[in-house]
Design an enzyme around this catalytic site. Sequence first.
Site, PDB file in Angstrom:
ATOM      1  N   SER A   6       0.878  -1.298   0.078  1.00 38.38           N
ATOM      2  CA  SER A   6      -0.052  -0.026  -0.202  1.00 38.38           C
ATOM      3  C   SER A   6       0.775   1.272  -0.014  1.00 38.38           C
ATOM      4  O   SER A   6       1.697   1.429  -1.106  1.00 38.38           O
ATOM      5  CB  SER A   6      -1.102   0.040   1.190  1.00 38.38           C
ATOM      6  OG  SER A   6      -1.930   0.939   1.063  1.00 38.38           O
ATOM      7  N   HIS A  30      -4.137  -1.831  -4.438  1.00 35.17           N
ATOM      8  CA  HIS A  30      -5.378  -2.235  -4.225  1.00 35.17           C
ATOM      9  C   HIS A  30      -6.279  -1.935  -5.256  1.00 35.17           C
ATOM     10  O   HIS A  30      -7.413  -1.792  -5.312  1.00 35.17           O
ATOM     11  CB  HIS A  30      -6.230  -1.453  -3.022  1.00 35.17           C
ATOM     12  CG  HIS A  30      -5.367  -1.173  -1.734  1.00 35.17           C
ATOM     13  ND1 HIS A  30      -4.824  -2.189  -0.992  1.00 35.17           N
ATOM     14  CD2 HIS A  30      -4.698  -0.285  -1.210  1.00 35.17           C
ATOM     15  CE1 HIS A  30      -3.861  -2.003   0.027  1.00 35.17           C
ATOM     16  NE2 HIS A  30      -4.090  -0.794   0.022  1.00 35.17           N
TER      17      HIS A  30
END
Length: 247
Positions: free
Chosen positions: A129, A164
């Site tokens: 992330s 993501h």
Amino acid sequence: MSVIAARRLALLGGGFSTDDDGLLDDWVLGHTRAARPKVCFIPTASGDAPAYIGRFLTAFRPRSCEPGVLPLFRRELDDDALREFLLAQDVLYVGGGNTANLLAVWRAHGVDRLLREAYDHGTLLCGISAGANCWAEGSHTDSFGPLTFLPDGLGLLPGSVCPHYDSEPGRRSSYRAAVATGAPPAGWAVGDGVGVLFTDGALTEAVTRTPRARLFRVEPDGDGRAEEHALPCRLLGEALCPCSRPG
């Protein structure tokens, strides 16, 4: 004649904080050169969240490695000790959280410069992330609330990164729309479950822990839109994942 170390970094779409099988973390450790590698977790993006640190230590202590943590919100090391500690690591593993805050804190402490130095000396850099976003020239992030392009990063990886890509609502359409404008450079869209290794800035390996997870290259098409190209990924523990199939 001195040997120049290959500069390597990995983008992770998972790991100890999201997965129970440990496949991506084992894949990372498999790329180290030490029998018992030193692995330092850098949880800056989460504000050094104690629970996050605890999950890292729980996951890595049983492995054949030496886990450590670099906290910066309650920093204990002076500049010389900080440099010595970071350069002694085999893996620098950056956690998720807020990408913009991560970069600001690193620069305040000079960690950005030390990470570049470690990278040039052959330390494997990786993260999930925000910990994937930080290595590129820019990234697609929700650091400011709504999804937007952050034209900031360490620039160790050319182009941009979107984490993501296949799991968070709006990521795919928003990133493609941004790349289509030319504001962010073409980049890598990482699905949850994917691991991507770059050596000297070039893609050298892509893996996945699940057959449905994919890696995409997203580029402007010259007509005001963006094209995405699914790239093949090796399914960890098996042969080749059909990541490029339609669906």
